[in-house]
Write a protein that holds these residues in place. Structure first.
Motif, mmCIF file in Angstrom:
data_model
loop_
_atom_site.group_PDB
_atom_site.id
_atom_site.type_symbol
_atom_site.label_atom_id
_atom_site.label_comp_id
_atom_site.label_asym_id
_atom_site.label_seq_id
_atom_site.Cartn_x
_atom_site.Cartn_y
_atom_site.Cartn_z
ATOM 1 N N ASP A 206 0.830 -1.212 0.000
ATOM 2 C CA ASP A 206 0.000 0.000 0.000
ATOM 3 C C ASP A 206 0.863 1.259 0.000
ATOM 4 O O ASP A 206 0.557 2.234 -0.696
ATOM 5 N N PHE A 207 1.941 1.241 0.785
ATOM 6 C CA PHE A 207 2.848 2.387 0.841
ATOM 7 C C PHE A 207 3.474 2.652 -0.528
ATOM 8 O O PHE A 207 3.539 3.797 -0.985
ATOM 9 N N GLU B 234 2.288 1.746 -3.465
ATOM 10 C CA GLU B 234 1.264 2.200 -4.402
ATOM 11 C C GLU B 234 0.870 3.656 -4.159
ATOM 12 O O GLU B 234 0.557 4.379 -5.098
ATOM 13 N N ALA B 235 0.907 4.089 -2.914
ATOM 14 C CA ALA B 235 0.514 5.458 -2.586
ATOM 15 C C ALA B 235 1.620 6.474 -2.871
ATOM 16 O O ALA B 235 1.327 7.645 -3.127
ATOM 17 N N ASN B 236 2.876 6.036 -2.837
ATOM 18 C CA ASN B 236 3.974 6.999 -2.896
ATOM 19 C C ASN B 236 4.887 6.896 -4.108
ATOM 20 O O ASN B 236 5.587 7.856 -4.424
#
Length: 88
Positions: free
Chosen positions: A68-69, A71-73
């Motif tokens: 998730d990290f 994909e978000a950053n």
């Protein structure tokens, strides 16, 4: 500068937080370079993080949070098409 980190580097960064791969992640977070991801890379990373050898050291929640990290950053790149065939 844009970089694509190999899935093995990403897994190693998660497994060993004082390793060279982990330091790469910290440098990315510090803004030293831009990490590029793609759907195929995320798929391969998710699969690698589910291997029993990895799962014995990383919880499902930690693996999901890491993906998730990313994909978000990270910046998203389009997966290239099939590589052209080379003639014999």
């Amino acid at each position: 500068m844009r970089v694509v980190l190999d899935v093995n580097v990403l897994v190693a960064a998660l497994l060993a937080q004082k390793s060279a791969p982990a330091r790469l992640i910290l440098r990315w977070i510090a803004g030293d370079f831009e990490v590029m991801i793609s759907d195929k890379l995320i798929s391969e990373l998710t699969r690698a993080l589910s291997y029993p050898k990895v799962r014995s050291r990383v919880t499902s929640a930690e693996a999901s949070a890491f993906v998730d990290f990313l994909e978000a950053n990270a910046s998203r790149a389009i997966d290239p098409g099939t590589a052209p065939r080379r003639s014999p």
